[in-house]
Motif scaffolding. Structure first.
Motif, PDB file in Angstrom:
ATOM      1  N   ARG A 131       0.736  -1.338   0.103  1.00  0.00           N
ATOM      2  CA  ARG A 131      -0.046   0.077   0.038  1.00  0.00           C
ATOM      3  C   ARG A 131       0.802   1.310   0.040  1.00  0.00           C
ATOM      4  N   ARG A 132       1.973   1.164   0.642  1.00  0.00           N
ATOM      5  CA  ARG A 132       2.838   2.200   0.726  1.00  0.00           C
ATOM      6  C   ARG A 132       3.332   2.847  -0.700  1.00  0.00           C
ATOM      7  N   VAL A 133       3.721   1.583  -1.771  1.00  0.00           N
ATOM      8  CA  VAL A 133       3.958   1.779  -3.005  1.00  0.00           C
ATOM      9  C   VAL A 133       2.876   2.447  -3.900  1.00  0.00           C
ATOM     10  N   GLU A 134       1.843   1.981  -3.419  1.00  0.00           N
ATOM     11  CA  GLU A 134       0.725   2.522  -4.226  1.00  0.00           C
ATOM     12  C   GLU A 134       0.308   3.826  -3.860  1.00  0.00           C
ATOM     13  N   MET A 135       0.723   4.307  -2.714  1.00  0.00           N
ATOM     14  CA  MET A 135       0.488   5.655  -2.396  1.00  0.00           C
ATOM     15  C   MET A 135       1.421   6.754  -2.970  1.00  0.00           C
ATOM     16  N   ALA A 136       2.780   6.072  -2.975  1.00  0.00           N
ATOM     17  CA  ALA A 136       3.663   6.925  -3.710  1.00  0.00           C
ATOM     18  C   ALA A 136       3.448   7.149  -5.081  1.00  0.00           C
TER      19      ALA A 136
ATOM     20  N   LYS B  38      -6.670   7.714   2.312  1.00  0.00           N
ATOM     21  CA  LYS B  38      -7.965   7.012   1.985  1.00  0.00           C
ATOM     22  C   LYS B  38      -7.804   5.858   1.100  1.00  0.00           C
ATOM     23  N   GLU B  39      -7.609   6.524  -0.235  1.00  0.00           N
ATOM     24  CA  GLU B  39      -7.845   5.729  -1.541  1.00  0.00           C
ATOM     25  C   GLU B  39      -6.664   4.478  -1.339  1.00  0.00           C
ATOM     26  N   ASN B  40      -5.853   4.530  -0.387  1.00  0.00           N
ATOM     27  CA  ASN B  40      -4.693   3.399  -0.484  1.00  0.00           C
ATOM     28  C   ASN B  40      -4.666   2.734   0.755  1.00  0.00           C
ATOM     29  N   LEU B  41      -5.765   2.581   1.423  1.00  0.00           N
ATOM     30  CA  LEU B  41      -6.096   1.644   2.794  1.00  0.00           C
ATOM     31  C   LEU B  41      -7.134   0.593   2.376  1.00  0.00           C
ATOM     32  N   PRO B  42      -6.686  -0.553   3.016  1.00  0.00           N
ATOM     33  CA  PRO B  42      -7.620  -1.527   2.693  1.00  0.00           C
ATOM     34  C   PRO B  42      -8.950  -1.595   3.560  1.00  0.00           C
ATOM     35  N   PRO B  43     -10.051  -2.154   3.304  1.00  0.00           N
ATOM     36  CA  PRO B  43     -11.212  -2.050   3.937  1.00  0.00           C
ATOM     37  C   PRO B  43     -11.022  -2.459   5.426  1.00  0.00           C
TER      38      PRO B  43
ATOM     39  N   ILE C  30      -1.978  10.658  13.456  1.00  0.00           N
ATOM     40  CA  ILE C  30      -2.947   9.559  12.943  1.00  0.00           C
ATOM     41  C   ILE C  30      -4.226  10.131  12.235  1.00  0.00           C
ATOM     42  N   ASP C  31      -4.789  10.987  13.025  1.00  0.00           N
ATOM     43  CA  ASP C  31      -6.370  11.583  12.678  1.00  0.00           C
ATOM     44  C   ASP C  31      -6.185  12.356  11.435  1.00  0.00           C
ATOM     45  N   GLU C  32      -4.908  13.291  11.246  1.00  0.00           N
ATOM     46  CA  GLU C  32      -4.843  13.977   9.991  1.00  0.00           C
ATOM     47  C   GLU C  32      -4.253  13.056   8.785  1.00  0.00           C
ATOM     48  N   TYR C  33      -3.527  12.085   8.962  1.00  0.00           N
ATOM     49  CA  TYR C  33      -2.948  11.141   7.999  1.00  0.00           C
ATOM     50  C   TYR C  33      -4.174  10.523   7.300  1.00  0.00           C
ATOM     51  N   VAL C  34      -4.821   9.632   8.019  1.00  0.00           N
ATOM     52  CA  VAL C  34      -6.057   8.888   7.638  1.00  0.00           C
ATOM     53  C   VAL C  34      -7.237   9.649   6.852  1.00  0.00           C
ATOM     54  N   ASN C  35      -7.247  10.816   7.285  1.00  0.00           N
ATOM     55  CA  ASN C  35      -8.331  11.649   6.617  1.00  0.00           C
ATOM     56  C   ASN C  35      -7.849  12.462   5.358  1.00  0.00           C
ATOM     57  N   CYS C  36      -6.588  12.108   5.061  1.00  0.00           N
ATOM     58  CA  CYS C  36      -5.928  12.650   3.794  1.00  0.00           C
ATOM     59  C   CYS C  36      -6.645  11.740   2.522  1.00  0.00           C
ATOM     60  N   SER C  37      -7.041  12.519   1.536  1.00  0.00           N
ATOM     61  CA  SER C  37      -7.795  11.647   0.422  1.00  0.00           C
ATOM     62  C   SER C  37      -6.893  10.647  -0.085  1.00  0.00           C
ATOM     63  N   ILE C  38      -5.620  10.962  -0.375  1.00  0.00           N
ATOM     64  CA  ILE C  38      -4.863  10.187  -1.032  1.00  0.00           C
ATOM     65  C   ILE C  38      -4.483   8.965  -0.312  1.00  0.00           C
TER      66      ILE C  38
ATOM     67  N   ILE D 261       4.684   8.135   4.452  1.00  0.00           N
ATOM     68  CA  ILE D 261       4.198   6.799   3.620  1.00  0.00           C
ATOM     69  C   ILE D 261       4.622   5.514   4.333  1.00  0.00           C
ATOM     70  N   VAL D 262       5.954   5.613   4.685  1.00  0.00           N
ATOM     71  CA  VAL D 262       6.330   4.680   5.373  1.00  0.00           C
ATOM     72  C   VAL D 262       5.553   4.124   6.898  1.00  0.00           C
ATOM     73  N   ALA D 263       5.194   5.152   7.389  1.00  0.00           N
ATOM     74  CA  ALA D 263       4.335   5.119   8.744  1.00  0.00           C
ATOM     75  C   ALA D 263       3.115   4.584   8.545  1.00  0.00           C
ATOM     76  N   ASN D 264       2.569   4.154   7.644  1.00  0.00           N
ATOM     77  CA  ASN D 264       1.223   3.833   7.192  1.00  0.00           C
ATOM     78  C   ASN D 264       0.796   2.700   8.263  1.00  0.00           C
ATOM     79  N   PHE D 265       1.797   1.850   8.711  1.00  0.00           N
ATOM     80  CA  PHE D 265       1.725   1.006   9.461  1.00  0.00           C
ATOM     81  C   PHE D 265       0.975   1.175  11.038  1.00  0.00           C
ATOM     82  N   ILE D 266       1.712   2.376  11.138  1.00  0.00           N
ATOM     83  CA  ILE D 266       1.293   3.185  12.614  1.00  0.00           C
ATOM     84  C   ILE D 266       0.062   3.928  12.506  1.00  0.00           C
ATOM     85  N   GLY D 267      -0.110   4.537  11.192  1.00  0.00           N
ATOM     86  CA  GLY D 267      -1.632   5.275  11.046  1.00  0.00           C
ATOM     87  C   GLY D 267      -2.792   4.418  10.793  1.00  0.00           C
TER      88      GLY D 267
END
Length: 220
Positions: free
Chosen positions: A16-21, A196-201, A186-194, A153-159
């Motif tokens: 997912r981090r590669v997709e985000m980039a 959100k598009e790259n997180l699994p359900p 975390i709140d700011e991060y997961v609410n960014c549109s880019i 991007i790398v911190a998506n695991f924490i986010g």
């Protein structure tokens, strides 16, 4: 047009981090979902050493390992850089990305897979690493400053993944009382549109994790 393919897995933070980039850069690509229990000939051929995702295929060339792929993407497509231009800042971004992968993530997984008599030590270690990470973030909006960068991007695991792990296991490692700065990020991060598009359900990820924890006789 350059041919770009990404071999990945839906629940992998590394994929997912590669997709985000790629999406941050506006790069068009073909995504190929891999069944990691039955790896495809393409995956085995493309990554014969580690035999894992993600794998980026760019004009017939193969790039593996997510941190290496992220730097390659930043070099290959210059628009919307994810690494700082200044050499020192770039080195620091690389340092914190490695800190996340080499220290934070293993410490969190160690909590989940350690025996009960070793878990308290594992929790203390994870908390210490997360405190170090929070101190680095300080009052910045993102680790990259005002916009998402390599470390974010790398911190998506924490986010995102950590929250799912906590819900699936019943463990509470990160909360606003213990980590106010990290929770704000975390709140700011997961609410960014880019992002959100790259997180699994979330519900599917939690169900998947619950199955894994049940199989390992996890108790908290």
């Amino acid at each position: 047009m350059a041919e770009v393919k990404l071999l990945g897995a839906w629940g992998s933070p590394f994929s997912r981090r590669v997709e985000m980039a790629l999406k941050l850069k506006g790069v068009e690509y073909e995504y190929i979902e891999e069944d990691l229990a039955n790896k495809s000939p393409l995956l085995l051929k493309s990554n014969p050493i580690h035999k894992k995702v993600p794998v980026l295929l760019h004009n017939g060339k193969t790039i593996v390992e997510s941190l290496v792929i992220l730097e390659y993407i930043d070099e290959a497509w210059k628009t919307d850089p994810i690494l700082p231009e200044d050499p020192y800042d770039k080195a620091m971004a690389r340092f914190w990305a490695k800190f996340l992968d080499d220290m934070c993530m293993p410490a969190i997984w160690q909590i989940m897979w350690s025996k009960e008599n070793q878990r308290e030590k594992a929790i203390k270690e994870a908390i210490q690493h997360l405190k170090t990470l929070e101190n680095e973030l300080k009052d910045k909006r993102f680790f990259g400053g005002e916009k998402i960068g390599l470390v974010d991007i790398v911190a998506n695991f924490i986010g995102f993944w950590l929250g799912a792990i906590q819900e699936a296991s019943g463990m509470e490692l990160v909360n606003k009382e213990r980590f106010p700065v990290l929770c704000r990020w975390i709140d700011e991060y997961v609410n960014c549109s880019i992002v959100k598009e790259n997180l699994p359900p979330r519900d599917e990820l939690i169900a998947f994790l619950q199955t894994r924890f049940s199989a390992s006789s996890w108790k908290y």
